[in-house]
Motif scaffolding. Sequence first.
Motif, PDB file in Angstrom:
ATOM      1  N   GLY A  13      17.493   4.748  21.146  1.00  0.00           N
ATOM      2  CA  GLY A  13      18.938   4.825  21.293  1.00  0.00           C
ATOM      3  C   GLY A  13      19.680   3.906  20.355  1.00  0.00           C
ATOM      4  N   ARG A  14      19.061   2.786  19.985  1.00  0.00           N
ATOM      5  CA  ARG A  14      19.700   1.815  19.078  1.00  0.00           C
ATOM      6  C   ARG A  14      19.110   1.871  17.674  1.00  0.00           C
ATOM      7  N   LEU A  15      18.369   2.925  17.359  1.00  0.00           N
ATOM      8  CA  LEU A  15      17.696   2.978  16.064  1.00  0.00           C
ATOM      9  C   LEU A  15      18.653   2.828  14.881  1.00  0.00           C
ATOM     10  N   PRO A  16      19.836   3.483  14.873  1.00  0.00           N
ATOM     11  CA  PRO A  16      20.748   3.270  13.746  1.00  0.00           C
ATOM     12  C   PRO A  16      21.162   1.806  13.578  1.00  0.00           C
ATOM     13  N   VAL A  17      21.344   1.107  14.697  1.00  0.00           N
ATOM     14  CA  VAL A  17      21.687  -0.319  14.644  1.00  0.00           C
ATOM     15  C   VAL A  17      20.525  -1.110  14.055  1.00  0.00           C
ATOM     16  N   LEU A  18      19.318  -0.839  14.545  1.00  0.00           N
ATOM     17  CA  LEU A  18      18.140  -1.552  14.050  1.00  0.00           C
ATOM     18  C   LEU A  18      17.944  -1.337  12.560  1.00  0.00           C
ATOM     19  N   LEU A  19      18.032  -0.093  12.102  1.00  0.00           N
ATOM     20  CA  LEU A  19      17.798   0.201  10.691  1.00  0.00           C
ATOM     21  C   LEU A  19      18.884  -0.416   9.805  1.00  0.00           C
ATOM     22  N   ARG A  20      20.117  -0.373  10.266  1.00  0.00           N
ATOM     23  CA  ARG A  20      21.196  -1.000   9.501  1.00  0.00           C
ATOM     24  C   ARG A  20      20.975  -2.495   9.377  1.00  0.00           C
ATOM     25  N   TRP A 242      28.725  -4.476  16.709  1.00  0.00           N
ATOM     26  CA  TRP A 242      28.610  -3.138  16.138  1.00  0.00           C
ATOM     27  C   TRP A 242      28.694  -2.077  17.233  1.00  0.00           C
ATOM     28  N   GLU A 243      29.009  -0.861  16.825  1.00  0.00           N
ATOM     29  CA  GLU A 243      29.101   0.244  17.773  1.00  0.00           C
ATOM     30  C   GLU A 243      27.727   0.608  18.323  1.00  0.00           C
ATOM     31  N   LYS A 244      27.678   0.869  19.626  1.00  0.00           N
ATOM     32  CA  LYS A 244      26.454   1.290  20.322  1.00  0.00           C
ATOM     33  C   LYS A 244      25.298   0.342  20.060  1.00  0.00           C
ATOM     34  N   THR A 245      25.588  -0.953  20.160  1.00  0.00           N
ATOM     35  CA  THR A 245      24.602  -1.978  19.867  1.00  0.00           C
ATOM     36  C   THR A 245      23.975  -2.517  21.140  1.00  0.00           C
ATOM     37  N   SER A 246      22.976  -3.359  20.988  1.00  0.00           N
ATOM     38  CA  SER A 246      22.340  -4.034  22.106  1.00  0.00           C
ATOM     39  C   SER A 246      23.262  -5.128  22.661  1.00  0.00           C
ATOM     40  N   ASP A 247      22.947  -5.587  23.871  1.00  0.00           N
ATOM     41  CA  ASP A 247      23.687  -6.730  24.417  1.00  0.00           C
ATOM     42  C   ASP A 247      23.115  -8.059  23.932  1.00  0.00           C
ATOM     43  N   HIS A 248      22.028  -8.006  23.165  1.00  0.00           N
ATOM     44  CA  HIS A 248      21.485  -9.179  22.477  1.00  0.00           C
ATOM     45  C   HIS A 248      21.864  -9.099  20.996  1.00  0.00           C
ATOM     46  N   ALA A 249      21.874 -10.231  20.334  1.00  0.00           N
ATOM     47  CA  ALA A 249      22.013 -10.273  18.877  1.00  0.00           C
ATOM     48  C   ALA A 249      20.693 -10.728  18.268  1.00  0.00           C
TER      49      ALA A 249
END
Length: 267
Positions: A13-20, A242-249
């Motif tokens: 679900g967070r793959l776009p965030v991870l890859l970015r 970021w949009e649709k990101t995790s609650d952790h950084a």
Amino acid sequence: MKIATFNVNGVNGRLPVLLRWLDESGPDVVCLQELKAPDEKFPAASIEKAGYGAIWHGQKSWNGVAILARSQQPVESRRGLPGDPEDVHSRYIEAVIGELLIGCLYLPNGNPAPGPKFDYKMKWFSRLNRYAETLYRSDRPVILAGDYNVIPTYLDAYKPERWVGDALFFPESRAAYQELLDQGWTDALRICFASEAIYTFWDYFRNSFARNAGIRIDHFLLNAQAARMLGAAGVDRDVRGWEKTSDHAPTWITLKSKATAFGKKRP
């Protein structure tokens, strides 16, 4: 070398965030937690396309940990924490990467507490502490990174009084974390930010991120050899916005090839 830990809160679900983030930050090694995916659903092809080899220990809907290494394949050295063959939770994976031994962990949350979930948390913590003592004595630089689900001190919470009834801040949880430190491990973020409030998690509720109402629960523990290599540490706080990101950084450290003054001797 830059090493990071990131509770992704669902790797697909967070793959776009991870890859970015991988593209923008370029860490050399990444420890991921809370994959929330069985082994066959891990996005290995996307991770490989981003330039990382990976090992992972998945679990359907819950838990899950992985270690990524840029331009190389991590060599798995352990899957699962020793001490309880009946425990099927996917919470620990370990790899050799170059001269480093990296343990990636997702310690149980423990809520609601008191109760069975907190009992499991403390049993898991005891197993971790026993195993960590053997790792500390390794002749390699060793790093234990991940989501510990522990707020170590009052400095590590925006309003610590609001966490008194939470398993993350129970005296037993903090005492178990201190037992790890007493073995000789260095808490990398706290060494680099000795008296500064620095957070790694912000709840999705009550506008927590905008108010910087966070807590520090993602930690790097370094044995003496690794601590002497510590260069810097930090949190990629902007990723939490970021949009649709995790609650952790993502949280990170850098290591130098030569020893520094950060290291400490085993007591």
